[in-house]
Structure formats: C-alpha cells, structure tokens
Design a protein around this motif. Structure first.
Motif, PDB file in Angstrom:
ATOM      1  N   SER A 117       0.829  -1.212   0.000  1.00 38.21           N
ATOM      2  CA  SER A 117       0.000   0.000   0.000  1.00 38.21           C
ATOM      3  C   SER A 117       0.861   1.259   0.000  1.00 38.21           C
ATOM      4  O   SER A 117       0.542   2.250  -0.683  1.00 38.21           O
ATOM      5  CB  SER A 117      -0.940   0.005   1.209  1.00 38.21           C
ATOM      6  OG  SER A 117      -0.197  -0.086   2.417  1.00 38.21           O
ATOM      7  N   THR A 137       1.153   4.147  -2.991  1.00 35.28           N
ATOM      8  CA  THR A 137       1.025   5.586  -2.747  1.00 35.28           C
ATOM      9  C   THR A 137       2.251   6.329  -3.266  1.00 35.28           C
ATOM     10  O   THR A 137       2.135   7.391  -3.891  1.00 35.28           O
ATOM     11  CB  THR A 137       0.838   5.861  -1.243  1.00 35.28           C
ATOM     12  OG1 THR A 137      -0.362   5.236  -0.792  1.00 35.28           O
ATOM     13  CG2 THR A 137       0.762   7.361  -0.965  1.00 35.28           C
ATOM     14  N   TYR A 197      -6.777  10.497  -5.478  1.00 36.80           N
ATOM     15  CA  TYR A 197      -6.095   9.574  -4.559  1.00 36.80           C
ATOM     16  C   TYR A 197      -5.209  10.333  -3.578  1.00 36.80           C
ATOM     17  O   TYR A 197      -5.234  10.081  -2.363  1.00 36.80           O
ATOM     18  CB  TYR A 197      -5.255   8.584  -5.367  1.00 36.80           C
ATOM     19  CG  TYR A 197      -4.561   7.531  -4.529  1.00 36.80           C
ATOM     20  CD1 TYR A 197      -5.178   6.321  -4.253  1.00 36.80           C
ATOM     21  CD2 TYR A 197      -3.282   7.753  -4.018  1.00 36.80           C
ATOM     22  CE1 TYR A 197      -4.551   5.352  -3.481  1.00 36.80           C
ATOM     23  CE2 TYR A 197      -2.648   6.791  -3.247  1.00 36.80           C
ATOM     24  CZ  TYR A 197      -3.282   5.594  -2.980  1.00 36.80           C
ATOM     25  OH  TYR A 197      -2.640   4.651  -2.209  1.00 36.80           O
ATOM     26  N   HIS A 252      -5.240  10.971   0.572  1.00 34.88           N
ATOM     27  CA  HIS A 252      -4.087  10.655   1.419  1.00 34.88           C
ATOM     28  C   HIS A 252      -3.354  11.906   1.909  1.00 34.88           C
ATOM     29  O   HIS A 252      -2.381  11.799   2.659  1.00 34.88           O
ATOM     30  CB  HIS A 252      -3.118   9.746   0.665  1.00 34.88           C
ATOM     31  CG  HIS A 252      -3.611   8.338   0.542  1.00 34.88           C
ATOM     32  ND1 HIS A 252      -4.625   7.974  -0.327  1.00 34.88           N
ATOM     33  CD2 HIS A 252      -3.244   7.193   1.179  1.00 34.88           C
ATOM     34  CE1 HIS A 252      -4.857   6.681  -0.217  1.00 34.88           C
ATOM     35  NE2 HIS A 252      -4.042   6.190   0.676  1.00 34.88           N
TER      36      HIS A 252
END
Length: 371
Positions: free
Chosen positions: A89, A93, A339, A343
């Motif tokens: 993950s 990112t 995205y 984040h």
C-alpha cells in the motif's frame, strides 16, 4: 503607490510559482483542442466518437492499472532491501505521487522531492530514498530505450509512411534516450569518466554562452554522478533481482503502450496487428520524452498524429488521439489528484526546495563516506 505595486507583483509572483505548471498545461491543451477542431468536421468527429466501443476503452484503462501495479511492485522490491516488512500500500502511494507530480512538471521530475518526503515520514533516510528512485529511473530509462530501438527495427516499413513528417522528432528523442543509457553504462563501469563527460558538456555550453555560472552546474554534475554511483552500486550488489526487475519493467511498459492498441480496436479497426501498434507507440514515447511541457503536452498529440495518422486515417486519427490521451494522461491526473487528496500528500515549493537542499547534503556525506 509603489508599495501597492510591489504587493501586487509579489502576489502575482507567488501565484505564478504555485500554479504556473497548471496554467501552461491548460493553455497547451486549449490550443491543441482548438487546432484539432479547425482541422476536422465536427459532425463527423462526433459520430466517430459515438461509435467507439466502451469495452475496449475499459481494457485500455486496465492497461494503465497494470502499469501502476507493476510500478508499485518494483518500488516495493527496492524498498524491501532496506525494510523487508514494507507494505504494498505504501509502495502504491509512493508510485502515485511520482506519476501525478511528474505529469504536472515540465521536466518530469516534480514527484521525486515529494516521494522522498513521503519516505522520510516512514523513517527512510534521504540517501536510501534517493537510491531507490534513481535505481527505478535507471531501469526505466534502459527499458524504454531498448524497446524503442527494437521497435524501430521491427517497424521500418510503417515508419517510412510517416518518416518525412516525424523523422526529426524520432531522431532527437531516440538520440537523447540512447545518450542517457550510454551515460548510465559509463557510470556503472567508470564514474569518473562519466563525470568528465558531463563536465565537458558544461564547459562547451558555457563557451557557447548557453549557460551562466558554470560552477553551479559543475556542482550539479557532482551530485548527479554521486547519486547514480550510490544507486548503481545497489543494483550491482543484487544482480539477479536487477535482471528480474528489468524484465518486469519491460512488461510494465508494454502494458502502457498497449493502450493505443485497445483504442484502435474500440474504433472498429483491425487491419494492423497489436505488435506493430505497440512498437510504434514505443517509438512515439521516446520521441516526445524530451519535450519540456507537463506530460509532453502538445508534442505528444502532434507526434501521435504524425506517426499514427497514416494508420488511423484522416477520419479516425483525431478521435484516436483524444481517446488515447484521455486514458494515458488525463485519467492518471484525475485519479492521482483524487487519490493524493484522500491521502493528503502535498507540499509547497518551499518545502520541496528544503528537501532538495537536505538531499544534496546527504549525498555529499554518503559520497565522502564511500571514499
């Protein structure tokens, strides 16, 4: 009065520094769209667009997702050299940060400081972070150049159809990419020779009055060679994994190049095989890589029409170009923006500059430690 003018200039300067890349991108896109619309029949264009088959366009988007997943996987393998417990993950990112900010930056390197920032929050040192990113970039550069050279050999006949219009775009792009690969190879075997070549280029550009303050660029050469030496040492220390990552990189780029094949199928065309379309796309990719605009905007569209115009034909080429660009550029920007907003990974240019300065000091220290 002067104070008010100074304040206005200061506000404009801050605004331009913050949004200049986005403004330039929007201007280029607007001009490109305007040019296309003046060259095609709007009704015929709309009818062709309406006929595009959605399932093939979804497969094209699927190619981008495969491209992302393989990029994240390669970053994960490199990160796990330092931290064996790193999660996919985080690598995903990190990948998305690079994809998004590199597309917004004219030099395609705007993502690196933010990637380093994200890694620093995970307790990776700047030296380690730089090594990971440079190793990944070296693999990418070698991959796209090898695929382009192979593709040119395979597609000589097809290229002859558009060679007069696109030959200089292809020659310049390929020459720059080959030069980059040759430099990487020299860095592997003789870093001092690579440093000498780059320093010589700085001296020539200075004598031609294309550069000022050569000492500034000589310092950049030292940092560049130092960064690559540290990264190359890491790749050489694990040769089997490096070869494995190179093979993964080939699959990744083929997936990216395959988007154009699915655009071709979506328009109901079938006379050209997938290998030819993918090969021509590999050539286009390196041909426009040197264009200093966000995402090679303007150049990518023009290059597409030059190289693929004879294949798609006058009626289909503009539609194909827009569909291809929507998937390979705008979809990445939109998805990446959403995205990264979720984040909350973003920084101002002041923070980016501070990280770059800290990075330079870290590289200097690591180079001295290696001596």
């Amino acid at each position: 009065m002067n104070q008010n003018e100074d304040k206005k200039k200061s506000r404009f300067s801050r605004f331009w520094k913050k949004y200049s890349n986005v403004i330039i991108l929007l201007l280029i896109v607007g001009v490109t769209v305007a040019i296309i619309l003046t060259q095609v029949d709007p009704i015929e264009f709309r009818n062709t667009l309406d006929q595009a088959r959605g399932e093939f366009l979804l497969l094209g988007i699927g190619c981008i997702i495969v491209y992302w997943l393989l990029e994240a996987y390669m970053l994960l393998k490199l990160l796990r050299r330092e931290n064996p417990k790193e999660k996919f993950s985080f690598a995903f990112t990190l990948m998305m940060v690079g994809q998004y900010y590199n597309l917004l930056d004219p030099s395609s390197s705007g993502g690196q400081p933010i990637q380093l920032y994200a890694m620093s929050k995970k307790k990776y040192g700047l030296g380690t972070g730089t090594a990971v990113l440079v190793q990944k970039y070296a693999l990418y550069q070698i991959t796209i150049t090898c695929l382009a050279i192979t593709s040119i050999i395979f597609c000589v006949t097809e290229l002859n159809q558009s060679l007069d219009a696109a030959k200089w775009l292809i020659v310049i792009g390929l020459a720059l990419n080959i030069a980059a690969v040759v430099l990487i190879i020299i860095l592997v075997f003789n870093p001092n020779a690579a440093k000498g070549i780059l320093s010589g280029c700085v001296k020539i550009l200075f004598r031609l009055h294309l550069l000022k303050k050569p000492e500034k660029y000589h310092k950049k050469v030292d940092h560049f060679v130092g960064e690559y030496k540290l990264a190359v040492d890491g790749l050489k220390s694990q040769k089997k994994q490096t070869v494995y990552l190179f093979l993964i990189s080939i699959v990744q780029m083929v997936a990216f190049y395959s988007v154009n094949h699915f655009v071709y199928l979506s328009l109901g065309l079938s006379s050209i095989n997938a290998i030819t379309l993918i090969s021509l796309q590999a050539i286009l990719y390196v041909a426009v890589a040197f264009i200093p605009t966000p995402g090679a905007a303007g150049g990518a569209e023009a290059g597409f029409l030059l190289i693929f115009g004879p294949i798609y034909g006058a009626a289909y080429a503009p539609v194909a170009m827009i569909l291809w660009r929507m998937i390979t550029f705008y979809f990445i920007l939109v998805f990446g923006g959403i995205y990264l907003s979720i984040h909350s990974i973003k920084m101002g240019k002041e923070k980016v500059a501070a990280i770059e300065e800290e990075l330079s000091e870290e590289v200097d220290y690591l180079i001295e430690e290696k001596k």
